[in-house]
Design an enzyme around this catalytic site. Sequence first.
Site, PDB file in Angstrom:
ATOM      1  N   GLY A 278      45.610  60.979  87.233  1.00  0.00           N
ATOM      2  CA  GLY A 278      44.777  59.783  87.244  1.00  0.00           C
ATOM      3  C   GLY A 278      43.344  60.032  86.838  1.00  0.00           C
TER       4      GLY A 278
ATOM      5  N   HIS B 267      43.728  61.980  78.391  1.00  0.00           N
ATOM      6  CA  HIS B 267      45.034  61.427  78.783  1.00  0.00           C
ATOM      7  C   HIS B 267      45.537  60.437  77.730  1.00  0.00           C
ATOM      8  CE1 HIS B 267      43.228  62.125  82.995  1.00  0.00           C
ATOM      9  NE2 HIS B 267      44.197  63.010  82.880  1.00  0.00           N
TER      10      HIS B 267
ATOM     11  N   SER C 257      38.797  64.704  84.482  1.00  0.00           N
ATOM     12  CA  SER C 257      38.543  63.722  85.542  1.00  0.00           C
ATOM     13  C   SER C 257      37.391  64.178  86.429  1.00  0.00           C
ATOM     14  CB  SER C 257      39.790  63.553  86.396  1.00  0.00           C
ATOM     15  OG  SER C 257      40.867  63.195  85.569  1.00  0.00           O
TER      16      SER C 257
HETATM   17  P1  AMP Z   1      45.213  65.915  84.794  1.00  0.00           P
HETATM   18  O1  AMP Z   1      45.181  64.464  85.108  1.00  0.00           O
HETATM   19  O2  AMP Z   1      43.862  66.560  84.761  1.00  0.00           O
HETATM   20  O3  AMP Z   1      46.222  66.677  85.609  1.00  0.00           O
HETATM   21  O4  AMP Z   1      45.727  66.028  83.299  1.00  0.00           O
HETATM   22  C1  AMP Z   1      46.925  65.427  82.892  1.00  0.00           C
HETATM   23  C2  AMP Z   1      47.276  65.925  81.506  1.00  0.00           C
HETATM   24  O5  AMP Z   1      46.230  65.591  80.617  1.00  0.00           O
HETATM   25  C3  AMP Z   1      47.458  67.449  81.455  1.00  0.00           C
HETATM   26  O6  AMP Z   1      48.530  67.740  80.578  1.00  0.00           O
HETATM   27  C4  AMP Z   1      46.158  67.909  80.869  1.00  0.00           C
HETATM   28  O7  AMP Z   1      46.239  69.130  80.181  1.00  0.00           O
HETATM   29  C5  AMP Z   1      45.824  66.765  79.931  1.00  0.00           C
HETATM   30  N1  AMP Z   1      44.390  66.721  79.672  1.00  0.00           N
HETATM   31  C6  AMP Z   1      43.387  66.709  80.578  1.00  0.00           C
HETATM   32  N2  AMP Z   1      42.190  66.729  79.968  1.00  0.00           N
HETATM   33  C7  AMP Z   1      42.447  66.760  78.631  1.00  0.00           C
HETATM   34  C8  AMP Z   1      41.624  66.812  77.462  1.00  0.00           C
HETATM   35  N3  AMP Z   1      40.298  66.821  77.541  1.00  0.00           N
HETATM   36  N4  AMP Z   1      42.240  66.836  76.274  1.00  0.00           N
HETATM   37  C9  AMP Z   1      43.591  66.824  76.172  1.00  0.00           C
HETATM   38  N5  AMP Z   1      44.423  66.776  77.226  1.00  0.00           N
HETATM   39  C10 AMP Z   1      43.856  66.760  78.445  1.00  0.00           C
END
Ligand code: AMP
Length: 290
Positions: A28, A34, A183
Amino acid sequence: MELLKTPEELKTYCANVNRPLGIVPTMGSIHEGHLELVRQAKVECTTVLATLFVNPAQFEQRGDFASYPRDLINDSNILSAASIHALYAPEASMVYPNGFSTSISVNGLSSTMEGLVRPGHFEGVATIVAKLLIGSGADYAYFGRKDAQQLAVIKRMVADLEVPSHIREVETIREPDGLALSSRNRLMNSDQRAVAPVLYRALATAGKAFYNGERRSSTIIGIAHEMLKKPQREGILTSIDYIEMVNPDSMQPWKSGNVMLAGAIRLGNIRIIDNIILVDNYIDEIHSEE
Ligand code: AMP
């Protein structure tokens, strides 16, 4: 967009959708990183489902779990505007009912960097991702390279357990100043936000040295540390968890082949991680900055 709250709702929904089905697991606080995963999912999947679950099992510190930003209403508005088909946002008690006892551990890949600093983190990640893939039966699942070690752990787990989902990798989306979207960025004060891009700049500068022919890991890592000294002296960068030069497939210290430079720093109680891989388009990227 359908909102699914329980594992049963997830299973029933996924059993009846048009294929291919793609899932985008998130915790989230949806941002453009995302949304890039969502965009790629929409290119190859007829049905796209995002998941939103702040997974207690992957936080080793209660404070970090408690302070993780949460805003389900705003997130569902953003995801709905991105035209996904469904959002799975379960309560922890539904995901981990009383008696839950299973943990998946991916050895080797989990033993360096994030795995060392955050004991148990990758067990939590591998277990929840396995549950989401099995529960949804997704054809494709999308993950960001920003969390490169996590991605490697997930790919290994999927291969080892013969989970019939294809894992897709998405490049890191950054702010114009280089800071990887995260996030946690929204928890930063203005001083921390001003300093935060230094991690990417340090990795990129160290990467240039590699590109220019330097091959000693200690020298390359030293270049990155050097760039972190000023914000450390100023007290805004409060600690460096690690700066490492590893093989991006094994996550072990680099000896030959492709290189990943990865780092994690703390700005007060906000932790940021980043990495760059010294192959193909990254070389173009650092070239174009010159
Ligand atoms: P999170 O909500 O932080 O667990 O991230 C969910 C997904 O989004 C994971 O696969 C992360 O690697 C990806 N993600 C988070 N930040 C980025 C970003 N800046 N660029 C690309 N993918 C991201």
